[in-house]
Design an enzyme around this catalytic site. Sequence first.
Site, PDB file in Angstrom:
ATOM      1  N   ASN A   1       1.173  -1.112  -0.010  1.00 18.77           N
ATOM      2  CA  ASN A   1      -0.143  -0.155  -0.258  1.00 18.77           C
ATOM      3  C   ASN A   1       0.906   1.158   0.252  1.00 18.77           C
ATOM      4  O   ASN A   1       1.002   1.436  -1.114  1.00 18.77           O
ATOM      5  CB  ASN A   1      -1.256   0.316   0.939  1.00 18.77           C
ATOM      6  CG  ASN A   1      -2.544   1.459   1.037  1.00 18.77           C
ATOM      7  OD1 ASN A   1      -1.692   1.800   0.321  1.00 18.77           O
ATOM      8  ND2 ASN A   1      -3.388   0.834   1.525  1.00 18.77           N
ATOM      9  N   ASP A   2       1.422   1.883   0.817  1.00 17.50           N
ATOM     10  CA  ASP A   2       2.534   2.484   1.306  1.00 17.50           C
ATOM     11  C   ASP A   2       3.444   2.745   0.278  1.00 17.50           C
ATOM     12  O   ASP A   2       3.584   4.278  -0.827  1.00 17.50           O
ATOM     13  CB  ASP A   2       2.466   2.950   2.667  1.00 17.50           C
ATOM     14  CG  ASP A   2       2.064   3.425   3.267  1.00 17.50           C
ATOM     15  OD1 ASP A   2       1.036   3.535   3.233  1.00 17.50           O
ATOM     16  OD2 ASP A   2       1.959   2.844   4.936  1.00 17.50           O
ATOM     17  N   VAL A   3       3.814   1.738   0.210  1.00 20.04           N
ATOM     18  CA  VAL A   3       5.044   2.273  -1.457  1.00 20.04           C
ATOM     19  C   VAL A   3       4.912   1.765  -2.571  1.00 20.04           C
ATOM     20  O   VAL A   3       5.246   1.752  -3.380  1.00 20.04           O
ATOM     21  CB  VAL A   3       5.762   0.637  -1.319  1.00 20.04           C
ATOM     22  CG1 VAL A   3       6.217   0.596   0.878  1.00 20.04           C
ATOM     23  CG2 VAL A   3       5.340  -0.644  -0.826  1.00 20.04           C
ATOM     24  N   VAL A   4       3.617   2.330  -2.949  1.00 25.23           N
ATOM     25  CA  VAL A   4       2.531   2.707  -4.234  1.00 25.23           C
ATOM     26  C   VAL A   4       2.236   3.347  -4.263  1.00 25.23           C
ATOM     27  O   VAL A   4       1.246   3.877  -5.081  1.00 25.23           O
ATOM     28  CB  VAL A   4       2.494   1.295  -5.210  1.00 25.23           C
ATOM     29  CG1 VAL A   4       3.086  -0.088  -5.372  1.00 25.23           C
ATOM     30  CG2 VAL A   4       1.283   0.805  -3.353  1.00 25.23           C
TER      31      VAL A   4
ATOM     32  N   SER B   1       0.497   4.115   7.337  1.00 29.71           N
ATOM     33  CA  SER B   1       0.899   5.091   7.460  1.00 29.71           C
ATOM     34  C   SER B   1       0.023   5.896   7.856  1.00 29.71           C
ATOM     35  O   SER B   1      -0.447   7.070   7.855  1.00 29.71           O
ATOM     36  CB  SER B   1       1.733   6.210   6.262  1.00 29.71           C
ATOM     37  OG  SER B   1       0.612   5.814   5.008  1.00 29.71           O
TER      38      SER B   1
END
Length: 230
Positions: A156-159, A197
């Site tokens: 999720n956060d990393v994309v 996050s």
Amino acid sequence: MLNNAAMIIAGTVVGSAGSLLTQLMAKAMNRSLGNELFSGFGDSSGGSTGDVTGSMKAIEATDVGVMMAFARKVIIVPGYGMAVAQAQHKVWELTQLLVDRGVDVKFAIHPVAGRMPGHMNVLLAEAGVPYDRIYDLEEINADFDSADIALVIGANDVVNPVARTDPSSPIFGMPILNADKAQNCVVIKRGQGAGFSGIENALFFLDNTRMLYGDGQAATADLIQAVKEL
Ligand code: NAP
């Protein structure tokens, strides 16, 4: 304890390892060490939650199976959800099926994907994925432009593209994997859950993104079935 040399040495080793890992994480997220330690990242009570307009569009596993089986190039982006679902073995089984059909399949690993440095590499190695299919962010990010499908599994956060565009976002400035630049993006996750996050992900609302809702392992098993039936 202060009179026990073994305890002091063990404590020093553990402390140094922790500091080193924190430093690596700070570098991977383009943050200073102080910001990493004291910014409260992961506490969604502060900063922009990244409200996004539009809707998420669902897709069925049978349709994703067809898309993948007839694709030229697929990039798989694993994240924390793959670890939770323990889906790595199914993901490798799916990869092998696709490779047998002539599809070029690569894995893209973000340095802070999961919950510890190297988390995804360990899981993929455990499942038997060869190292030459696994690429770090800097090595693969330019490849998304020419990928037919980016398959995001529990990441999720990393994309999240707001890291590039929204200065008020808690993840602003963090390098991300360019899954949004692929021709099509398919995201496997259980529902509307946020990442570490706590913010909304703009990727999920893009026109070229489809959501395959379900547990990572079950959804990947459905994809395997769909590809086998073709
Ligand atoms: P993430 O942003 O935490 O997102 C994980 C996603 O997985 C969630 O949105 C969740 O959505 C989904 N999920 C959970 N269980 C699932 C399941 N069983 N099947 C399918 N999906 C599932 O993960 P990430 O993209 O890997 O990013 C890592 C985050 O952790 C970053 O913010 C990073 O800074 C932080 N972090 C990393 C480290 C490290 O060293 N790697 C250490 C501490 C913190 P649903 O609930 O909707 O399924």
